[in-house]
Design a protein around this motif. Structure first.
Motif, short mmCIF file in Angstrom:
data_model
loop_
_atom_site.label_atom_id
_atom_site.label_comp_id
_atom_site.label_asym_id
_atom_site.label_seq_id
_atom_site.Cartn_x
_atom_site.Cartn_y
_atom_site.Cartn_z
N ILE A 397 60.90 79.92 40.13
CA ILE A 397 60.69 79.01 39.96
C ILE A 397 61.97 78.57 39.63
O ILE A 397 61.86 78.79 38.30
N PHE A 398 62.79 77.90 39.92
CA PHE A 398 63.90 77.25 39.16
C PHE A 398 63.63 76.04 38.17
O PHE A 398 62.78 75.16 38.64
N ASN A 399 63.69 76.08 36.77
CA ASN A 399 63.52 75.33 36.08
C ASN A 399 64.59 73.78 35.55
O ASN A 399 65.38 74.56 35.52
N PRO A 400 64.58 73.08 36.67
CA PRO A 400 66.09 72.23 37.17
C PRO A 400 66.75 70.95 35.79
O PRO A 400 67.55 71.19 34.78
N VAL A 401 65.67 71.31 34.68
CA VAL A 401 66.09 70.99 33.75
C VAL A 401 66.65 71.81 32.67
O VAL A 401 68.20 72.08 31.93
N THR A 402 66.15 73.49 32.37
CA THR A 402 67.16 74.47 31.58
C THR A 402 68.44 75.01 32.89
O THR A 402 69.18 75.12 31.93
N GLN A 403 68.23 75.02 34.17
CA GLN A 403 69.69 75.14 35.51
C GLN A 403 70.63 73.89 34.04
O GLN A 403 71.47 74.63 34.34
N GLY A 404 69.92 72.65 34.22
CA GLY A 404 71.24 71.77 33.85
C GLY A 404 72.02 72.62 32.72
O GLY A 404 73.05 72.33 32.19
N GLN A 405 71.35 72.46 31.89
CA GLN A 405 71.00 72.85 30.64
C GLN A 405 71.87 74.35 30.41
O GLN A 405 73.55 74.04 29.52
N ARG A 406 72.23 74.90 31.01
CA ARG A 406 72.71 76.58 31.01
C ARG A 406 74.00 76.01 31.43
O ARG A 406 75.36 76.47 31.27
N PHE A 407 74.16 75.37 32.87
CA PHE A 407 75.80 75.13 33.61
C PHE A 407 76.10 73.76 33.62
O PHE A 407 76.92 73.48 34.36
N ASP A 408 75.52 72.83 33.15
CA ASP A 408 75.76 71.84 32.51
C ASP A 408 75.79 71.32 31.95
O ASP A 408 75.25 70.46 31.80
N ALA A 409 75.93 72.08 30.68
CA ALA A 409 75.72 71.74 28.97
C ALA A 409 75.97 70.25 28.18
O ALA A 409 75.28 69.73 28.00
N ASN A 410 77.03 70.03 28.34
CA ASN A 410 77.36 68.22 28.65
C ASN A 410 77.29 67.31 29.63
O ASN A 410 77.30 66.20 28.93
N GLY A 411 76.33 67.91 30.47
CA GLY A 411 76.58 67.30 31.18
C GLY A 411 76.99 65.79 32.22
O GLY A 411 77.80 64.57 32.69
N GLU A 412 78.63 66.94 32.49
CA GLU A 412 79.77 66.21 32.88
C GLU A 412 79.44 66.13 34.27
O GLU A 412 79.47 65.25 35.43
N TYR A 413 79.44 66.94 34.72
CA TYR A 413 78.27 66.95 36.84
C TYR A 413 77.68 65.95 36.90
O TYR A 413 77.39 64.93 37.31
N VAL A 414 76.44 66.22 36.01
CA VAL A 414 75.64 65.07 35.53
C VAL A 414 76.14 63.32 35.88
O VAL A 414 75.67 62.44 36.83
#
Length: 479
Positions: A397-414
């Motif tokens: 089960i993907f954890n969306p928070v850790t996925q975001g932190q790993r692959f979009d660390a600075n939040g540019e995509y978000v």
């Protein structure tokens, strides 16, 4: 007109590397026809984003054919048979399609035409390897990707070289047969597609330009950058591939040539492997056609999916309160595409954290994606849901928070798709509900007002998903 060959365009809207068109052009005059098949089964009818793309792709093809493409709609087999009879056509060619309903239609039509004395030839323009060419030693189909690709595909004859567009196409044009692209009524009444228009250039030239911009640097960096959505490091060729504006053979050989044949390069191998995954999706659909609507694995027949219209709607609209999920769903709606890593995250959230049937997600993607492809869409959703062939196990089960932190660390995509979070610091961009009040106040974020509270507790819903899996096992007598 006796020597005229009818070329039936389908998912091959190009002149280059088009085997059916090349063959017809060699024989003599050509009658090019596109039929929008109104006899498509309800579940497989084209979604709104795909229709938008198809409209512009057909316009581009028509331009390439000097405005002499015949565009009509109706029951394709009836329309084509009538054209053959009215114009005394003795030869019909097309490139193969692989969706189950199309295979059935084409098989029946071929028999009908042959019985009427018409020669029919079909070609492969859409896949690197035909599904029936790659089998295990016992002649059964593979169900696991790596042996399918490495042991099956790569050990057999390599993908053929692309063929050039015909130097000359002698077209027979009959204005009485051509209703025009606009008559197909593919564009929606409300112009919600304005953002897509700025991003995409449907058609063969747009596909060639996209590939040219990607090579060679995109291939070199593919393995290291493809998982980071803010980088836009993927080739974004999938809609062009789906509609056949470019062939997989063109991409395969161009990618290899761009690195001077160095197939040991990790980036190139990774990129070619993704083309292999596309092949595997078609392979599964061909050998197991039920996967378009049913679980590949019967183990999930008793799975306790939830019906939750409100939660489904929040997911569709990008209003879940989980930033990486919301960004992904908004990207999908605005652009008609979605980064591959984020596709997996939003899909996992739907089928695991929300416990909603993968088919609900598949239908939404089908309507919103410009690259909506029955093989890839159904195989990929089943992969994430754990119901498919060689799928990720459901308990992954993907954890969306850790996925975001790993692959979009600075939040540019978000921040690109959730601008209301643009002032949230990187530390809290993927979990704003944990940010101190003074930071939220500084960022102008009022949870529950201008950005949603998280609609579920990620830890609790993860546990609920695992319990649902245990319950389904119990129901089928495994425990």
């Amino acid at each position: 007109m006796n020597a005229t060959t009818l070329v039936w365009f389908r998912q091959d809207l190009r002149l280059n590397d088009n085997p059916a068109l090349a063959h017809a052009a060699q024989l003599g005059t050509v009658l090019p026809v596109y039929i929008f098949d109104t006899n498509c089964p309800e579940h497989f009818k084209m979604g709104s984003a795909s229709k938008w793309w198809l409209h512009h792709s057909l316009e581009a093809l028509n331009d390439s054919l000097s405005e002499q493409l015949h565009c009509v709609s109706g029951v394709a087999s009836e329309v084509l048979f009538n054209i053959v009879q009215q114009h005394n056509i003795k030869h019909v060619v097309w490139n193969r399609c692989y969706e189950p309903w199309q295979i059935k239609r084409d098989t029946e039509l071929k028999k009908l035409l042959q019985a009427a004395g018409v020669k029919v030839q079909s070609f492969n323009s859409h896949l690197l390897w035909e599904p029936w060419q790659v089998l295990k030693k016992d002649k059964t189909p593979y169900k696991v990707f790596t042996p399918y690709y490495r042991r099956g595909c790569l050990s057999t004859a390599g993908p053929r070289m692309p063929i050039a567009a015909p130097k000359k196409i002698d077209i027979v044009y009959d204005s009485g047969l051509d209703d025009g692209v606009d008559s197909l009524d593919l564009l929606p009444a409300i112009p919600w597609f304005e953002t897509m228009e700025q991003m995409w250039t449907p058609g063969e030239q747009g596909a060639a330009q996209r590939l040219s911009e990607f090579l060679p640097e995109g291939v070199k960096n593919y393995k290291n950058q493809r998982d980071f959505p803010a980088l836009q490091a993927t080739s974004q060729l999938s809609p062009h591939l789906h509609f056949g504006e470019i062939s997989p053979n063109q991409i395969w050989h161009a990618a290899i040539a761009s690195l001077h044949g160095n197939t040991e390069d990790a980036g190139l191998d990774g990129y070619l492997t993704e083309l292999g995954w596309r092949e595997f999706s078609y392979y599964l659909l061909f050998h197991f056609p039920h996967i378009a609507q049913e679980n590949f694995s019967p183990n999930f027949e008793h799975f306790p999916w939830r019906t939750d219209t409100k939660a489904l709607r929040a997911w569709q609209q990008g209003q879940t309160g989980i930033p990486i999920v919301d960004a992904g769903m908004r990207e999908l709606w605005q652009t008609g595409t979605l980064h591959n890593r984020v596709r997996m995250v939003v899909a996992s959230f739907l089928v695991k954290n929300l416990l909603i049937d993968w088919r609900e997600g598949e239908r939404w993607f089908w309507d919103c994606l410009v690259d909506a492809d029955l093989a890839a869409n159904s195989a990929s959703w089943q992969w994430v849901a754990g119901t498919g062939a060689d799928a990720a196990p459901y308990f992954r089960i993907f954890n969306p928070v850790t996925q975001g932190q790993r692959f979009d660390a600075n939040g540019e995509y978000v921040k690109r798709y959730c601008p209301e979070l643009s002032k949230i610091p990187a530390k809290y961009i993927h979990n704003p509900w944990e940010a101190p009040n003074n930071i939220l106040e500084y960022a102008g974020v009022k949870l529950g007002e201008n950005y949603p509270e998280p609609m579920v507790d990620l830890k609790a819903t993860r546990q609920r998903a695992l319990e649902a899996l245990a319950q389904s096992k119990k129901l089928r007598g495994e425990l």
